[in-house]
Design an enzyme around this catalytic site. Structure first.
Site, PDB file in Angstrom:
ATOM      1  CD  GLU A  30      -2.929  -1.050   2.351  1.00  0.00           C
ATOM      2  OE1 GLU A  30      -4.146  -1.174   2.124  1.00  0.00           O
ATOM      3  OE2 GLU A  30      -2.464  -0.963   3.504  1.00  0.00           O
ATOM      4  CB  CYS A  48       2.935   7.606   3.286  1.00  0.00           C
ATOM      5  SG  CYS A  48       3.404   6.400   4.524  1.00  0.00           S
ATOM      6  CB  CYS A  92       7.426  -4.767   8.561  1.00  0.00           C
ATOM      7  SG  CYS A  92       8.776  -3.916   9.430  1.00  0.00           S
ATOM      8  CB  CYS A 144       6.629  -2.573  16.234  1.00  0.00           C
ATOM      9  SG  CYS A 144       8.338  -2.178  15.764  1.00  0.00           S
ATOM     10  CB  CYS A 172       3.260  -1.530  13.660  1.00  0.00           C
ATOM     11  SG  CYS A 172       3.344  -1.202  11.893  1.00  0.00           S
ATOM     12  N   GLY A 181       7.063  -1.682   5.934  1.00  0.00           N
ATOM     13  CA  GLY A 181       8.459  -2.093   5.851  1.00  0.00           C
ATOM     14  C   GLY A 181       9.429  -1.229   6.622  1.00  0.00           C
ATOM     15  CD  GLU A 182      13.723  -0.074   9.559  1.00  0.00           C
ATOM     16  OE1 GLU A 182      12.779   0.377  10.234  1.00  0.00           O
ATOM     17  OE2 GLU A 182      14.700   0.610   9.233  1.00  0.00           O
ATOM     18  CB  SER A 187      10.400   6.570   9.189  1.00  0.00           C
ATOM     19  OG  SER A 187       9.965   6.275  10.490  1.00  0.00           O
ATOM     20  CB  SER A 220      10.168   4.329  15.105  1.00  0.00           C
ATOM     21  OG  SER A 220       9.742   4.813  13.853  1.00  0.00           O
ATOM     22  CG  LEU A 221      13.288   6.594  21.330  1.00  0.00           C
ATOM     23  CD1 LEU A 221      14.576   5.967  20.817  1.00  0.00           C
ATOM     24  CD2 LEU A 221      13.589   7.878  22.110  1.00  0.00           C
ATOM     25  CG  HIS A 222       7.501   4.097  19.171  1.00  0.00           C
ATOM     26  ND1 HIS A 222       6.780   5.170  18.709  1.00  0.00           N
ATOM     27  CD2 HIS A 222       7.841   3.376  18.064  1.00  0.00           C
ATOM     28  CE1 HIS A 222       6.675   5.099  17.394  1.00  0.00           C
ATOM     29  NE2 HIS A 222       7.317   4.026  16.973  1.00  0.00           N
ATOM     30  CG  ASN A 270      -3.143   6.103  13.666  1.00  0.00           C
ATOM     31  OD1 ASN A 270      -4.008   6.958  13.800  1.00  0.00           O
ATOM     32  ND2 ASN A 270      -1.925   6.392  13.220  1.00  0.00           N
ATOM     33  CB  CYS A 273       1.483   6.141  11.612  1.00  0.00           C
ATOM     34  SG  CYS A 273       2.121   7.671  10.987  1.00  0.00           S
TER      35      CYS A 273
HETATM   36  N1  SAH Z   1       9.647   0.762   9.875  1.00  0.00           N
HETATM   37  C1  SAH Z   1       9.757   2.185   9.888  1.00  0.00           C
HETATM   38  C2  SAH Z   1       8.744   2.916   9.041  1.00  0.00           C
HETATM   39  C3  SAH Z   1       7.288   2.515   9.093  1.00  0.00           C
HETATM   40  S1  SAH Z   1       6.148   3.084  10.242  1.00  0.00           S
HETATM   41  C4  SAH Z   1       9.719   2.699  11.300  1.00  0.00           C
HETATM   42  O1  SAH Z   1       9.359   1.944  12.198  1.00  0.00           O
HETATM   43  O2  SAH Z   1      10.062   3.854  11.521  1.00  0.00           O
HETATM   44  C5  SAH Z   1       6.098   4.804  10.352  1.00  0.00           C
HETATM   45  C6  SAH Z   1       5.816   5.255  11.785  1.00  0.00           C
HETATM   46  O3  SAH Z   1       4.522   4.841  12.249  1.00  0.00           O
HETATM   47  C7  SAH Z   1       6.804   4.639  12.769  1.00  0.00           C
HETATM   48  O4  SAH Z   1       7.245   5.622  13.665  1.00  0.00           O
HETATM   49  C8  SAH Z   1       5.945   3.613  13.475  1.00  0.00           C
HETATM   50  O5  SAH Z   1       6.464   3.251  14.704  1.00  0.00           O
HETATM   51  C9  SAH Z   1       4.631   4.335  13.560  1.00  0.00           C
HETATM   52  N2  SAH Z   1       3.510   3.446  13.880  1.00  0.00           N
HETATM   53  C10 SAH Z   1       3.398   2.122  13.672  1.00  0.00           C
HETATM   54  N3  SAH Z   1       2.209   1.661  14.098  1.00  0.00           N
HETATM   55  C11 SAH Z   1       1.536   2.721  14.581  1.00  0.00           C
HETATM   56  C12 SAH Z   1       0.254   2.890  15.143  1.00  0.00           C
HETATM   57  N4  SAH Z   1      -0.591   1.867  15.283  1.00  0.00           N
HETATM   58  N5  SAH Z   1      -0.109   4.131  15.520  1.00  0.00           N
HETATM   59  C13 SAH Z   1       0.717   5.185  15.368  1.00  0.00           C
HETATM   60  N6  SAH Z   1       1.941   5.091  14.830  1.00  0.00           N
HETATM   61  C14 SAH Z   1       2.356   3.881  14.442  1.00  0.00           C
END
Ligand code: SAH
Length: 374
Positions: A106, A119, A126, A130, A133, A181-182, A215, A238-240, A314, A357
């Site tokens: 997509e 995007c 992937c 995580c 996601c 994907g990463e 990213s 993507s720290l989180h 999300n 995202c």
């Molecule tokens: N693999 C890469 C790029 C893809 S995701 C990465 O992890 O950075 C792009 C962003 O969306 C990342 O920061 C990811 O952590 C975030 N993301 C993934 N799932 C999400 C969700 N359910 N809600 C909000 N952000 C999310």
């Protein structure tokens, strides 16, 4: 120790070769290998990258026989649109694509008053797993070829140029590798795609590297490799979570490269490229949204060239997690700002079409109906 070895996609048939896989020199070589004059390569590039032509009948500067042969050899169809879903009065459009081998991916086009952001996906699925996601849940199918990545943007550029997106004719101004994907796990294909995007037209699409964001979950050696290339692309990490204990769970690759190593790699990238790094932080209710975590994050990153992007989580199918309460989100922002760290809260564009995202799962059927606000 190479990230490529560890995360290599399973071996499968490769997508057919396409003009967009090749550098301008390689295109001339490929055309010469087909016993055609090398300048034909430049004509093809002008059609594909410059005029965004997809119908060989429009390539009237190429003799018909030559055209058919070159198009068959160098511009095979790679992605077929399976479904478009739109929201925001058509300003957000998510496209489901089918590749030559049936693989589904997509991409999302988002039109704003001052820019159009695409995007894009770099992989089908992937491997980073995580838990919040949707893409991570099904695992990795394969890397996308350079041309499969480029085609997502060319298709969007074409729709804009033809006035098919509300708001009149337009251009793609920004690209974010935030689809499926990463990107740094498919380093070479992504790097080539960056060149196709940013090479001046007609060798490429002529989009400024400053408007391209890669990213990553934080593949430390690959961040170093990217820094060494002296590109101008923006890095988003993507720290989180600011602490290893929680990040080990939210971003499982953290068991390999810890928060401190990821941040060090990010600062080195910023130093080298003179570009501010984005820290992505999905706010997950009662999981990572505490004031003390905001303070810890603030202490770790303050004084560095950084910008924090908070993303209200999300929803994804089957996940028990949800977005933080609005008051908690506001507090989180306040704590970070108290450390002098610039923060923005990302909008959740495309949420109602599962295009925001972390929601890209490339499901051929509509997902089961579920209740949503708004
Ligand atoms: N693999 C890469 C790029 C893809 S995701 C990465 O992890 O950075 C792009 C962003 O969306 C990342 O920061 C990811 O952590 C975030 N993301 C993934 N799932 C999400 C969700 N359910 N809600 C909000 N952000 C999310």
């Amino acid at each position: 120790m190479s990230a490529q070895l560890t995360f290599a996609a399973p071996r499968r048939a490769k997508p057919p070769r396409h003009l967009a896989d090749l550098s301008p020199d390689e295109r001339r070589e490929a055309v010469a290998a087909l016993d055609e004059k090398p300048f034909r390569a430049d004509q093809l590039s002008r059609h594909y990258f410059g005029r965004l032509v997809d119908d060989p009948a429009d390539m009237t500067d190429l003799p018909a026989a030559v055209r058919d042969r070159l198009v068959a050899e160098l511009m095979p169809p790679l992605l077929t649109s399976v479904r478009d879903q739109v929201c925001d009065e058509g300003m957000t459009r998510k496209t489901l694509w089918k590749a030559f081998d049936g693989t589904l991916i997509e991409s999302v086009l988002m039109r704003y008053p001052d820019r159009v952001t695409m995007c894009v996906s770099s992989q089908a699925g992937c491997g980073m797993n995580c838990p919040f996601c949707a893409t991570g849940q099904a695992g990795l199918t394969r890397n996308l070829s350079t041309a499969e990545i480029v085609e997502q943007v060319v298709a969007g550029a074409r729709a804009l140029a033809r006035g098919q997106i509300p708001g009149g004719e337009g251009r793609v101004s920004n690209i974010v590798f935030m689809g499926m994907g990463e990107p740094l796990a498919s380093f070479n294909n992504v790097l080539r795609a960056i060149h196709r995007f940013s090479d001046p037209s007609p060798a490429g699409l002529g989009i400024s590297q400053r408007n391209i964001t890669v990213s990553t979950v934080g593949l430390v050696p690959a961040i170093g490799r990217l820094a060494d290339l002296d590109l101008k692309v923006r890095l988003a990490v993507s720290l989180h979570a600011p602490d290893d204990e929680l990040r080990d769970e939210l971003v499982p690759i953290n068991t390999r490269w810890k928060v401190a190593e990821v941040l060090d790699a990010a600062w080195a990238y910023a130093d080298r490229t003179r570009r501010r790094v984005s820290i992505e932080y999905a706010l997950i209710r009662d999981i990572n949204d505490q004031g003390w975590r905001a303070d810890l994050l603030g202490r770790l990153i303050k004084g560095h060239p950084v910008h924090v992007n908070l993303i209200p989580l999300n929803p994804t199918p089957g996940s028990k997690w949800t977005a933080s309460r609005p008051s908690v989100q506001t507090e989180f922002v306040r704590h970070l700002e108290a450390h002098g760290v610039p923060v923005t809260v990302r909008d959740t564009r495309g949420q109602e079409i599962d295009g925001a995202c972390g929601q890209l799962a490339a499901m051929p059927q509509e997902p089961p109906l579920r209740t949503r606000q708004g």
